[in-house]
Design a protein around this motif. Structure first.
Motif, PDB file in Angstrom:
ATOM      1  N   SER A  78       6.954  -5.446  -5.833  1.00 17.34           N
ATOM      2  CA  SER A  78       5.518  -5.743  -5.748  1.00 17.34           C
ATOM      3  C   SER A  78       4.706  -4.583  -6.314  1.00 17.34           C
ATOM      4  N   MET A  79       3.716  -4.916  -7.138  1.00 13.57           N
ATOM      5  CA  MET A  79       2.863  -3.870  -7.700  1.00 13.57           C
ATOM      6  C   MET A  79       1.927  -3.323  -6.633  1.00 13.57           C
ATOM      7  N   LYS A  80       1.925  -2.016  -6.478  1.00 19.42           N
ATOM      8  CA  LYS A  80       1.070  -1.342  -5.496  1.00 19.42           C
ATOM      9  C   LYS A  80       0.076  -0.386  -6.149  1.00 19.42           C
ATOM     10  N   GLY A  81       0.126  -0.287  -7.467  1.00 17.51           N
ATOM     11  CA  GLY A  81      -0.831   0.538  -8.196  1.00 17.51           C
ATOM     12  C   GLY A  81      -0.586   0.399  -9.680  1.00 17.51           C
ATOM     13  N   PHE A  82      -1.608   0.726 -10.475  1.00 17.08           N
ATOM     14  CA  PHE A  82      -1.441   0.680 -11.919  1.00 17.08           C
ATOM     15  C   PHE A  82      -2.489   1.563 -12.593  1.00 17.08           C
ATOM     16  N   ALA A  83      -2.153   1.980 -13.797  1.00 18.24           N
ATOM     17  CA  ALA A  83      -3.054   2.797 -14.611  1.00 18.24           C
ATOM     18  C   ALA A  83      -2.865   2.380 -16.056  1.00 18.24           C
ATOM     19  N   SER A  84      -3.943   2.465 -16.837  1.00 19.83           N
ATOM     20  CA  SER A  84      -3.840   2.142 -18.261  1.00 19.83           C
ATOM     21  C   SER A  84      -4.652   3.132 -19.084  1.00 19.83           C
ATOM     22  N   VAL A  85      -4.131   3.410 -20.272  1.00 24.79           N
ATOM     23  CA  VAL A  85      -4.782   4.308 -21.224  1.00 24.79           C
ATOM     24  C   VAL A  85      -4.911   3.581 -22.547  1.00 24.79           C
ATOM     25  N   SER A  86      -6.123   3.537 -23.062  1.00 24.13           N
ATOM     26  CA  SER A  86      -6.393   2.874 -24.338  1.00 24.13           C
ATOM     27  C   SER A  86      -5.694   3.608 -25.472  1.00 24.13           C
ATOM     28  N   GLY A  87      -5.265   2.849 -26.477  1.00 25.90           N
ATOM     29  CA  GLY A  87      -4.633   3.454 -27.655  1.00 25.90           C
ATOM     30  C   GLY A  87      -5.630   3.970 -28.666  1.00 25.90           C
ATOM     31  N   ARG A  88      -6.913   3.684 -28.444  1.00 22.26           N
ATOM     32  CA  ARG A  88      -7.974   4.105 -29.370  1.00 22.26           C
ATOM     33  C   ARG A  88      -8.603   5.389 -28.848  1.00 22.26           C
ATOM     34  N   LEU A  89      -8.667   6.401 -29.686  1.00 30.79           N
ATOM     35  CA  LEU A  89      -9.287   7.666 -29.291  1.00 30.79           C
ATOM     36  C   LEU A  89     -10.788   7.603 -29.576  1.00 30.79           C
ATOM     37  N   ARG A 109      -2.782   3.614  -0.315  1.00 30.62           N
ATOM     38  CA  ARG A 109      -3.577   4.790  -0.709  1.00 30.62           C
ATOM     39  C   ARG A 109      -3.192   6.005   0.128  1.00 30.62           C
ATOM     40  N   ARG A 110      -3.500   7.173  -0.421  1.00 33.96           N
ATOM     41  CA  ARG A 110      -3.242   8.464   0.230  1.00 33.96           C
ATOM     42  C   ARG A 110      -1.750   8.742   0.445  1.00 33.96           C
ATOM     43  N   GLN A 111      -0.948   8.225  -0.499  1.00 32.50           N
ATOM     44  CA  GLN A 111       0.497   8.452  -0.439  1.00 32.50           C
ATOM     45  C   GLN A 111       1.027   9.076  -1.724  1.00 32.50           C
ATOM     46  N   GLY A 112       0.107   9.541  -2.594  1.00 34.45           N
ATOM     47  CA  GLY A 112       0.505  10.198  -3.833  1.00 34.45           C
ATOM     48  C   GLY A 112       0.691   9.266  -5.024  1.00 34.45           C
ATOM     49  N   ILE A 113       0.492   7.972  -4.827  1.00 36.72           N
ATOM     50  CA  ILE A 113       0.684   7.013  -5.920  1.00 36.72           C
ATOM     51  C   ILE A 113      -0.360   7.229  -7.016  1.00 36.72           C
ATOM     52  N   GLY A 114      -1.606   7.414  -6.633  1.00 37.15           N
ATOM     53  CA  GLY A 114      -2.657   7.654  -7.621  1.00 37.15           C
ATOM     54  C   GLY A 114      -2.403   8.916  -8.424  1.00 37.15           C
ATOM     55  N   ARG A 115      -1.940   9.958  -7.764  1.00 34.68           N
ATOM     56  CA  ARG A 115      -1.635  11.216  -8.456  1.00 34.68           C
ATOM     57  C   ARG A 115      -0.532  11.018  -9.497  1.00 34.68           C
ATOM     58  N   LYS A 116       0.511  10.306  -9.098  1.00 34.50           N
ATOM     59  CA  LYS A 116       1.626  10.064 -10.020  1.00 34.50           C
ATOM     60  C   LYS A 116       1.162   9.209 -11.199  1.00 34.50           C
ATOM     61  N   LEU A 117       0.404   8.145 -10.919  1.00 36.04           N
ATOM     62  CA  LEU A 117      -0.099   7.286 -11.996  1.00 36.04           C
ATOM     63  C   LEU A 117      -1.024   8.065 -12.930  1.00 36.04           C
ATOM     64  N   PHE A 118      -1.853   8.938 -12.374  1.00 34.39           N
ATOM     65  CA  PHE A 118      -2.735   9.767 -13.190  1.00 34.39           C
ATOM     66  C   PHE A 118      -1.894  10.648 -14.127  1.00 34.39           C
ATOM     67  N   GLY A 119      -0.832  11.241 -13.593  1.00 33.94           N
ATOM     68  CA  GLY A 119       0.051  12.077 -14.407  1.00 33.94           C
ATOM     69  C   GLY A 119       0.710  11.298 -15.533  1.00 33.94           C
ATOM     70  N   LEU A 120       1.146  10.073 -15.243  1.00 32.57           N
ATOM     71  CA  LEU A 120       1.753   9.229 -16.274  1.00 32.57           C
ATOM     72  C   LEU A 120       0.726   8.852 -17.339  1.00 32.57           C
ATOM     73  N   ALA A 121      -0.497   8.573 -16.902  1.00 27.27           N
ATOM     74  CA  ALA A 121      -1.573   8.263 -17.850  1.00 27.27           C
ATOM     75  C   ALA A 121      -1.863   9.478 -18.732  1.00 27.27           C
ATOM     76  N   ALA A 122      -1.901  10.652 -18.144  1.00 29.62           N
ATOM     77  CA  ALA A 122      -2.133  11.876 -18.921  1.00 29.62           C
ATOM     78  C   ALA A 122      -1.021  12.090 -19.942  1.00 29.62           C
ATOM     79  N   ASP A 123       0.227  11.829 -19.550  1.00 33.32           N
ATOM     80  CA  ASP A 123       1.345  11.943 -20.497  1.00 33.32           C
ATOM     81  C   ASP A 123       1.171  10.977 -21.661  1.00 33.32           C
ATOM     82  N   SER A 124       0.741   9.750 -21.361  1.00 37.06           N
ATOM     83  CA  SER A 124       0.516   8.759 -22.425  1.00 37.06           C
ATOM     84  C   SER A 124      -0.598   9.214 -23.358  1.00 37.06           C
TER      85      SER A 124
END
Length: 176
Positions: A78-89, A109-124
């Motif tokens: 089950s999806m419990k969070g998501f993040a997306s980054v546009s391919g257009r700069l 919320r408040r379990q570190g999921i947002g932090r991890k998703l933010f990090g993955l978005a930053a990597d992208s």
């Protein structure tokens, strides 16, 4: 146990939101007054319905079609969070990749999921060649606290399109 994975176009179906609750009870928001940021008592409930799910699915599809990335946080399938980054700069030098979405289900919320998703978005965003991540984010105190804790600052170059689309949002950036 939460597992993180890229979301493919084939996964983008309304069922993806069957165990996801966007609900957020907001009581206070940041507003710019006379060039200063102040907290105001502004209360509302932000809660998505099936129409919002379809709208977000269209946005996520556009992100993937434009060369961007969508990440999901899954618990027992089950999806419990998501993040997306546009391919257009964007930006005067194309220095920004846009964090289009970052949401965590109310029950996780408040379990570190947002932090991890933010990090993955930053990597992208780094993979796209961006110098910074651009975030047009809800002005709710809790949302702002999250982005500030991640090291985000007020955007040096606010994007006119985002400002016009969501005039109450706070425009932030994160140096990659």
């Amino acid at each position: 146990m939460i597992k993180y994975a890229k979301i493919s176009p084939e996964m983008l179906k309304v069922e993806l939101f069957s165990d996801f609750s966007r609900r957020q009870e907001v009581k206070r928001c940041w507003r710019s007054e006379g060039g200063r940021w102040v907290v105001k008592d502004i209360a509302f409930i932000d809660d998505w319905d099936s129409g919002d799910h379809r709208r977000v699915l269209r946005q996520l599809t556009e992100v993937l079609q434009g060369g961007g990335a969508v990440w999901g946080a899954f618990e027992n399938g089950s999806m419990k969070g998501f993040a997306s980054v546009s391919g257009r700069l964007i930006g005067s030098r194309g220095q920004y990749a846009v964090l289009e979405e970052l949401h965590v289900s109310e029950d996780r919320r408040r379990q570190g999921i947002g932090r991890k998703l933010f990090g993955l978005a930053a990597d992208s965003a780094r993979e796209l060649g961006a110098e910074k991540l651009y975030i047009s984010t809800m002005s709710a105190v809790e949302s702002q606290d999250f982005y500030i804790s991640m090291g985000c600052a007020e955007a040096l170059e606010p994007d006119p399109w985002h400002v016009a689309k969501e005039p109450c949002d706070v425009q932030r950036e994160y140096v990659l």
